[in-house]
Scaffold this motif. Structure first.
Motif, mmCIF file in Angstrom:
data_model
loop_
_atom_site.group_PDB
_atom_site.id
_atom_site.type_symbol
_atom_site.label_atom_id
_atom_site.label_comp_id
_atom_site.label_asym_id
_atom_site.label_seq_id
_atom_site.Cartn_x
_atom_site.Cartn_y
_atom_site.Cartn_z
ATOM 1 N N LEU A 185 -26.080 -29.912 -38.005
ATOM 2 C CA LEU A 185 -27.240 -29.460 -37.236
ATOM 3 C C LEU A 185 -26.857 -28.922 -35.858
ATOM 4 O O LEU A 185 -27.423 -27.932 -35.387
ATOM 5 N N ILE A 186 -25.921 -29.577 -35.186
ATOM 6 C CA ILE A 186 -25.570 -29.164 -33.831
ATOM 7 C C ILE A 186 -24.926 -27.779 -33.839
ATOM 8 O O ILE A 186 -25.241 -26.925 -32.997
ATOM 9 N N ASP A 187 -24.044 -27.530 -34.779
ATOM 10 C CA ASP A 187 -23.422 -26.212 -34.893
ATOM 11 C C ASP A 187 -24.474 -25.141 -35.142
ATOM 12 O O ASP A 187 -24.398 -24.029 -34.589
ATOM 13 N N LYS A 188 -25.462 -25.460 -35.979
ATOM 14 C CA LYS A 188 -26.505 -24.480 -36.287
ATOM 15 C C LYS A 188 -27.358 -24.173 -35.053
ATOM 16 O O LYS A 188 -27.902 -23.073 -34.935
ATOM 17 N N LEU A 189 -27.463 -25.149 -34.130
ATOM 18 C CA LEU A 189 -28.194 -24.908 -32.886
ATOM 19 C C LEU A 189 -27.349 -24.183 -31.845
ATOM 20 O O LEU A 189 -27.871 -23.718 -30.831
ATOM 21 N N GLY A 190 -26.042 -24.105 -32.077
ATOM 22 C CA GLY A 190 -25.157 -23.420 -31.148
ATOM 23 C C GLY A 190 -24.912 -24.177 -29.863
ATOM 24 O O GLY A 190 -24.610 -23.572 -28.828
ATOM 25 N N LEU A 191 -25.019 -25.525 -29.899
ATOM 26 C CA LEU A 191 -24.825 -26.320 -28.695
ATOM 27 C C LEU A 191 -23.360 -26.707 -28.519
ATOM 28 O O LEU A 191 -22.670 -27.012 -29.489
ATOM 29 N N ASN A 192 -22.914 -26.706 -27.271
ATOM 30 C CA ASN A 192 -21.586 -27.210 -26.949
ATOM 31 C C ASN A 192 -21.727 -28.674 -26.545
ATOM 32 O O ASN A 192 -22.280 -28.989 -25.498
ATOM 33 N N THR A 193 -21.245 -29.590 -27.388
ATOM 34 C CA THR A 193 -21.403 -31.020 -27.124
ATOM 35 C C THR A 193 -20.104 -31.668 -26.663
ATOM 36 O O THR A 193 -20.045 -32.896 -26.543
ATOM 37 N N SER B 160 -22.148 -40.326 -30.173
ATOM 38 C CA SER B 160 -22.233 -40.827 -31.544
ATOM 39 C C SER B 160 -23.364 -40.156 -32.310
ATOM 40 O O SER B 160 -23.212 -39.818 -33.493
ATOM 41 N N VAL B 161 -24.511 -39.963 -31.643
ATOM 42 C CA VAL B 161 -25.641 -39.320 -32.304
ATOM 43 C C VAL B 161 -25.314 -37.858 -32.597
ATOM 44 O O VAL B 161 -25.600 -37.349 -33.690
ATOM 45 N N PHE B 162 -24.699 -37.162 -31.635
ATOM 46 C CA PHE B 162 -24.285 -35.778 -31.883
ATOM 47 C C PHE B 162 -23.310 -35.706 -33.058
ATOM 48 O O PHE B 162 -23.384 -34.807 -33.899
ATOM 49 N N SER B 163 -22.376 -36.652 -33.097
ATOM 50 C CA SER B 163 -21.396 -36.662 -34.183
ATOM 51 C C SER B 163 -22.082 -36.837 -35.536
ATOM 52 O O SER B 163 -21.735 -36.172 -36.516
ATOM 53 N N LEU B 164 -23.073 -37.740 -35.598
ATOM 54 C CA LEU B 164 -23.794 -37.950 -36.849
ATOM 55 C C LEU B 164 -24.571 -36.705 -37.259
ATOM 56 O O LEU B 164 -24.525 -36.280 -38.417
ATOM 57 N N LEU B 165 -25.292 -36.106 -36.301
ATOM 58 C CA LEU B 165 -26.100 -34.925 -36.617
ATOM 59 C C LEU B 165 -25.247 -33.704 -36.923
ATOM 60 O O LEU B 165 -25.723 -32.751 -37.540
ATOM 61 N N GLY C 21 -31.065 -52.449 -38.696
ATOM 62 C CA GLY C 21 -29.862 -51.890 -39.282
ATOM 63 C C GLY C 21 -29.106 -51.042 -38.275
ATOM 64 O O GLY C 21 -29.533 -50.851 -37.131
ATOM 65 N N ALA C 22 -27.965 -50.535 -38.703
ATOM 66 C CA ALA C 22 -27.126 -49.747 -37.807
ATOM 67 C C ALA C 22 -26.235 -48.831 -38.623
ATOM 68 O O ALA C 22 -25.962 -49.066 -39.803
ATOM 69 N N SER C 23 -25.777 -47.775 -37.962
ATOM 70 C CA SER C 23 -24.753 -46.884 -38.510
ATOM 71 C C SER C 23 -23.727 -46.685 -37.402
ATOM 72 O O SER C 23 -23.966 -45.943 -36.444
ATOM 73 N N GLY C 24 -22.602 -47.412 -37.509
ATOM 74 C CA GLY C 24 -21.659 -47.428 -36.402
ATOM 75 C C GLY C 24 -22.306 -48.071 -35.193
ATOM 76 O O GLY C 24 -22.896 -49.154 -35.288
ATOM 77 N N ASP C 25 -22.220 -47.401 -34.031
ATOM 78 C CA ASP C 25 -22.856 -47.950 -32.822
ATOM 79 C C ASP C 25 -24.242 -47.357 -32.584
ATOM 80 O O ASP C 25 -24.811 -47.496 -31.504
ATOM 81 N N ILE C 26 -24.804 -46.725 -33.593
ATOM 82 C CA ILE C 26 -26.177 -46.235 -33.533
ATOM 83 C C ILE C 26 -27.081 -47.295 -34.152
ATOM 84 O O ILE C 26 -26.896 -47.695 -35.303
ATOM 85 N N VAL C 27 -28.053 -47.771 -33.371
ATOM 86 C CA VAL C 27 -28.952 -48.828 -33.817
ATOM 87 C C VAL C 27 -30.251 -48.201 -34.330
ATOM 88 O O VAL C 27 -30.877 -47.390 -33.639
ATOM 89 N N LEU C 28 -30.630 -48.588 -35.543
ATOM 90 C CA LEU C 28 -31.843 -48.047 -36.140
ATOM 91 C C LEU C 28 -33.048 -48.862 -35.730
ATOM 92 O O LEU C 28 -32.968 -50.089 -35.568
ATOM 93 N N GLY C 29 -34.193 -48.172 -35.585
ATOM 94 C CA GLY C 29 -35.446 -48.847 -35.292
ATOM 95 C C GLY C 29 -36.226 -49.070 -36.566
ATOM 96 O O GLY C 29 -36.013 -50.037 -37.293
ATOM 97 N N SER C 30 -37.108 -48.146 -36.877
ATOM 98 C CA SER C 30 -37.894 -48.227 -38.106
ATOM 99 C C SER C 30 -37.712 -46.935 -38.886
ATOM 100 O O SER C 30 -37.256 -45.921 -38.354
ATOM 101 N N GLY C 31 -38.092 -46.979 -40.156
ATOM 102 C CA GLY C 31 -37.954 -45.782 -40.963
ATOM 103 C C GLY C 31 -38.644 -45.926 -42.301
ATOM 104 O O GLY C 31 -39.089 -47.009 -42.692
ATOM 105 N N THR C 32 -38.729 -44.810 -43.011
ATOM 106 C CA THR C 32 -39.346 -44.771 -44.337
ATOM 107 C C THR C 32 -38.463 -43.962 -45.269
ATOM 108 O O THR C 32 -37.955 -42.904 -44.907
ATOM 109 N N LEU C 33 -38.255 -44.504 -46.467
ATOM 110 C CA LEU C 33 -37.566 -43.784 -47.531
ATOM 111 C C LEU C 33 -38.533 -43.665 -48.693
ATOM 112 O O LEU C 33 -39.068 -44.662 -49.158
#
Length: 208
Positions: free
Chosen positions: A145-153, A133-138, A97-109
């Motif tokens: 999440l990125i804002d909460k970590l205080g990172l400049n992306t 893209s990953v930063f944008s999703l997170l 599967g994928a979300s935009g240009d992020i390709v998923l490997g495996s997962g559990t729901l």
């Protein structure tokens, strides 16, 4: 097999209603195959308003599923996998599967508490894609999440292999404080501007 649009015909109203509502709202496309199961229901004195789920066990496979795991974040599309369900919950093993240009490997729901008033969903997955893209999703406003970590992306470049996890009760009025959110990733050929103590990072491999 059947399209996921036919699921309401096989999952009765009143049986694990919160879980049913979530699945029917958020699993929006795909095909279900090899559905095998056994369901036992009990209505005391014929009162259907007091319907009790006595047992619910089975398995099925699915292909090409599109799923919203945490609206309004972007859905994942084209997911294959297998599912096992019981009175305690529904466990879905996902692949691809994928979300935009992020390709998923495996997962559990995992949805727990199908025989209780309220259910809890936990989803964990691996993903690979461009770092921006990953930063944008997170950093989607739903989790930030990125804002909460205080990172400049700003101006980020590189690639990332990541694992993320979300867990939350299936509530219509869910708030961020009721969510358990975490992520970790390995960044390659990374470029970040003023990410640490005002210093730039270029061409680095970083664990986040």
């Amino acid at each position: 097999g059947m399209d996921v649009e036919a699921l309401p015909l096989y999952w009765p109203e009143g049986v694990s209603q919160n879980g049913r509502d979530w699945v029917l709202e958020n699993i929006t496309a795909g095909h279900v195959n090899n559905l095998m199961g056994e369901v036992a229901l009990f209505a005391p004195l014929g009162n259907w308003d007091e319907l009790v789920l006595e047992s619910l066990d089975g398995t099925f496979t699915f292909t090409g599923v599109d799923a919203h795991y945490l609206r309004p974040m972007p859905p994942v599309v084209g997911v294959d996998g297998t599912a096992t369900f019981s009175p305690q919950g529904l466990v879905i093993e996902m692949q691809g599967g994928a979300s935009g240009d992020i390709v998923l490997g495996s997962g559990t729901l995992d949805i727990t508490g199908l025989n209780a008033k309220d259910q809890v969903l936990a989803v964990e997955f691996t993903a690979n894609g461009p770092l921006p893209s990953v930063f944008s999703l997170l950093n989607h406003p739903r989790v930030a999440l990125i804002d909460k970590l205080g990172l400049n992306t700003e101006g980020a470049v590189g690639g990332v292999s990541a694992r993320a996890r979300f867990a939350f009760p299936l509530l219509a009025d869910l708030t961020f404080d009721e969510m358990d959110v975490s992520a970790q990733g390995d960044l390659t050929d990374t470029g970040l501007i003023k990410v640490l103590l005002g210093q730039d990072v270029t061409g680095a491999n970083v664990k986040l």
